[in-house]
Write an enzyme that holds these catalytic residues in place. Structure first.
Site, PDB file in Angstrom:
ATOM      1  N   ARG A   1       0.624  -1.173   0.289  1.00  0.00           N
ATOM      2  CA  ARG A   1      -0.071   0.157  -0.059  1.00  0.00           C
ATOM      3  C   ARG A   1       0.994   1.274  -0.310  1.00  0.00           C
ATOM      4  O   ARG A   1       0.242   2.080  -0.502  1.00  0.00           O
ATOM      5  CB  ARG A   1      -0.872  -0.055   1.250  1.00  0.00           C
TER       6      ARG A   1
ATOM      7  N   LYS B   1       6.050 -17.910   7.120  1.00  0.00           N
ATOM      8  CA  LYS B   1       4.979 -18.649   7.688  1.00  0.00           C
ATOM      9  C   LYS B   1       5.271 -17.578   8.920  1.00  0.00           C
ATOM     10  O   LYS B   1       5.386 -17.012   9.281  1.00  0.00           O
ATOM     11  CB  LYS B   1       6.846 -19.684   8.472  1.00  0.00           C
TER      12      LYS B   1
ATOM     13  N   HIS C   1      12.901 -20.497   6.512  1.00  0.00           N
ATOM     14  CA  HIS C   1      14.327 -20.742   6.165  1.00  0.00           C
ATOM     15  C   HIS C   1      15.397 -21.408   6.661  1.00  0.00           C
ATOM     16  O   HIS C   1      16.856 -21.469   6.202  1.00  0.00           O
ATOM     17  CB  HIS C   1      15.227 -19.042   6.444  1.00  0.00           C
TER      18      HIS C   1
ATOM     19  N   LYS D   1      19.813 -22.994   4.922  1.00  0.00           N
ATOM     20  CA  LYS D   1      20.759 -23.378   6.411  1.00  0.00           C
ATOM     21  C   LYS D   1      21.797 -23.476   5.561  1.00  0.00           C
ATOM     22  O   LYS D   1      21.152 -25.657   5.440  1.00  0.00           O
ATOM     23  CB  LYS D   1      20.400 -22.613   7.745  1.00  0.00           C
TER      24      LYS D   1
ATOM     25  N   GLU E   1      18.203 -17.781  21.381  1.00  0.00           N
ATOM     26  CA  GLU E   1      18.295 -16.304  20.609  1.00  0.00           C
ATOM     27  C   GLU E   1      18.440 -15.286  22.084  1.00  0.00           C
ATOM     28  O   GLU E   1      17.983 -15.681  22.618  1.00  0.00           O
ATOM     29  CB  GLU E   1      16.843 -15.873  19.879  1.00  0.00           C
TER      30      GLU E   1
ATOM     31  N   ASP F   1       6.035 -19.381  16.640  1.00  0.00           N
ATOM     32  CA  ASP F   1       6.462 -18.415  15.692  1.00  0.00           C
ATOM     33  C   ASP F   1       7.994 -19.446  14.878  1.00  0.00           C
ATOM     34  O   ASP F   1       8.519 -19.667  14.193  1.00  0.00           O
ATOM     35  CB  ASP F   1       7.733 -16.793  17.120  1.00  0.00           C
TER      36      ASP F   1
ATOM     37  N   HIS G   1      10.138 -24.455  12.236  1.00  0.00           N
ATOM     38  CA  HIS G   1      12.121 -24.505  12.589  1.00  0.00           C
ATOM     39  C   HIS G   1      12.237 -25.909  13.529  1.00  0.00           C
ATOM     40  O   HIS G   1      13.242 -26.513  12.316  1.00  0.00           O
ATOM     41  CB  HIS G   1      12.885 -23.299  12.653  1.00  0.00           C
TER      42      HIS G   1
ATOM     43  N   LYS H   1      13.799 -16.536  23.135  1.00  0.00           N
ATOM     44  CA  LYS H   1      14.159 -14.759  23.177  1.00  0.00           C
ATOM     45  C   LYS H   1      15.161 -14.485  24.450  1.00  0.00           C
ATOM     46  O   LYS H   1      14.448 -15.428  25.676  1.00  0.00           O
ATOM     47  CB  LYS H   1      13.355 -14.169  22.307  1.00  0.00           C
TER      48      LYS H   1
END
Ligand code: BG6
Length: 512
Positions: A66, A176, A206, A210, A244, A263, A268, A358
């Site tokens: 947009r 995803k 993704h 890897k 992470e 997530d 993954h 995280k």
């Protein structure tokens, strides 16, 4: 790397292979062109493919959203972000100039059929101008809530070519999370397959792009010495970690709707688990590999409501609720640890411990196979026997990509003492080259029509089927059934309950 004393130029070899297998030119339409993913990953990946000669010279990138600005402004913006996020540094001015000349924009609303009529017109114009022959790669880099509307509008505007074997081709990459739970994933799959053929749908994860994740299969099936060990007879347990150190950054709203399970785990970790545990495929074809992965996911022992408090630990980092876009009373987990079993001949009884989170102590993704201890200690004295550690084979996905084997060695000296030592393979040192970024790999795969490293419909649904009961139990919010949502300090190892879950089984997490 030296091969018979000759320094091998991996980069040149790679460029030659990439160029030789260059796909047909196409228009890559990025829906959500002003978003983070487009700026941090997709445009830098396309630039690097151009730099390596893998992106056909006549391909075009069309940013659609947009609020996407005119092409010149957009090019200047993505030049800055690409300079920052590109795998290769610094930006090659000459390559960038050529690449940027092939970047165009079109402003339009994702849910407005008129915008798709304009898109159709623009695409025909680009075909004429660049010779892209009607080949289209539509990349859905938008919030998941937009996926169905985009697909419906693409179909409505006649923008989806039938899945013939030749040109022109239409392929759609769907980001995803694919759905929010099993039901919505099934619904999205039903809709997507009513609009497209399965062979045109590229469900991206993704992690599958890897280098180190791809190497799991080469390591397992390109060597004969590991396969006899790869089962319940020698392996005691497996730990899969995706830790992470960063928080939710600018994605608070998205993350708060999804949490760590949707997530990272549903996609993954489930994919990595499947690659580690699958049987050997009959060939390296896309469907042969994906068949074997699906079998693993089908063999997962369901975690029922009664098991959740024992087998799953959830946590939230301190300060999460004050992140932008996050609800002040959010109960979304940012950490999960779970004990998973695969009920088949190879793995029955072997716990797979998964953890992801995280704001942990450090960024570390790895898979560690812990072998059984020696059946009997021959070294007599207790203090020596206590030093004997079981072997651990670790596949390091990131950072410090590599593989190491921990084994026991005699400590030099008169006395008999033992210590654990490591045999280590380090990608960067061994190959002296940078692997393609996951998005580079996957974009070029899609342009070539190779879906091996994308998730198939059944795998996506099976992974949801597995995590759904846990999510539903969490939603009840009864801590005695679902386990408490424990706060953990940023920079720590996560909730203490995760360590307790392993110590109940006599195990310890590998240090972060
Ligand atoms: C993404 C998640 O899929 O993977 C992010 O949405 C996460 O929350 C990221 O940070 C991790 O990817 P990587 O490649 O940095 O391990």
């Amino acid at each position: 790397m030296d091969t018979d004393g000759v320094r091998f130029d991996w980069h040149a070899a790679d460029q030659a292979v990439l160029a030789a297998r260059a796909p047909e030119p196409c228009v890559v339409v990025i829906f959500g062109a002003t978003g983070d993913l487009a700026h941090r990953k997709l445009i830098p990946a396309l630039y690097n493919l151009a730099r390596d000669g893998a992106l056909p010279a006549r391909s075009v990138v069309l940013g659609f959203s947009r609020s996407v600005p005119a092409a010149d402004t957009f090019r200047a913006q993505v030049q800055q972000t690409t300079a920052r996020f590109s795998r290769t540094q610094p930006l090659d001015a000459e390559v960038w100039k050529g690449f940027a000349g092939r970047v165009d924009t079109l402003a339009g609303a994702l849910d407005d059929p008129k915008s798709y009529a304009s898109l159709q017109e623009r695409l025909m114009h680009l075909d004429e101008q660049h010779g892209t022959s009607g080949n289209r790669l539509f990349y859905l880099a938008t919030p998941p809530s937009e996926f169905a509307s985009i697909l419906g509008n693409l179909q409505g505007a006649g923008l989806i070519a039938p899945p013939t074997s030749g040109a022109p081709w239409t392929r759609v990459v769907i980001e995803k999370p694919f759905g929010h739970d099993l039901e919505s994933a099934k619904e999205l799959n039903r809709f997507a397959t009513s609009v497209l053929d399965e062979s045109q749908i590229y469900r991206i994860d993704h992690y599958l792009g890897k280098e180190t994740v791809q190497n799991i299969l080469v390591f397992r099936f390109g060597n004969s010495i590991f396969e006899p060990l790869w089962n319940r007879k020698t392996i005691d347990h497996v730990q899969i970690t995706a830790a992470e150190d960063i928080g939710v950054e600018r994605r608070g709203r998205f993350y708060d709707d999804n949490g760590v399970m949707r997530d990272v785990v549903q996609n993954h970790l489930m994919q990595v688990l499947a690659l580690c545990a699958m049987e050997q495929p009959v060939s390296f074809g896309a469907d042969e590999i994906r068949d074997e992965k699906a079998k693993v996911l089908r063999s997962l022992r369901p975690i029922t409501r009664e098991d959740v408090a024992q087998q799953v630990v959830r946590g939230q980092y301190e300060g999460y609720r004050t992140e932008a876009g996050v609800a002040a009373d959010s109960r979304t987990p940012t950490y999960v640890a779970m004990k998973v079993f695969i009920d088949n001949w190879r793995w029955t009884g072997v716990p797979f411990y998964l953890r992801a989170g995280k704001k942990l102590r450090k960024r570390m993704t790895e898979i560690a196979f812990h072998f059984q201890p020696v059946p009997f200690c021959l070294f007599g004295r207790d203090e020596v026997c206590q030093l004997l550690q079981p072997n651990v084979l670790t596949l390091r996905v990131q950072p410090d990509e590599g593989i190491s084997l921990q084994f026991c060695s005699k400590v030099p000296g008169d006395d008999l003492s033992v210590a654990s030592v490591n045999m280590d393979f380090d990608y960067a040192r061994a190959f002296d080259k940078q692997p393609l970024d996951a998005y580079e790999r996957l974009l070029i795969d899609c342009m070539r029509g190779d879906a091996t490293r994308f998730a198939r419909r059944d795998a996506v649904e099976l992974a949801w089927k597995f995590v759904d009961p846990v999510l539903q139990t969490w939603d009840t919010q009864e801590d005695d059934v679902a386990g408490p949502l424990t706060e953990y300090a940023p920079g720590s190892d996560g909730p203490a309950e995760a360590a307790q879950m392993l110590s109940r089984d006599g195990h310890r997490w590998r240090p972060l």
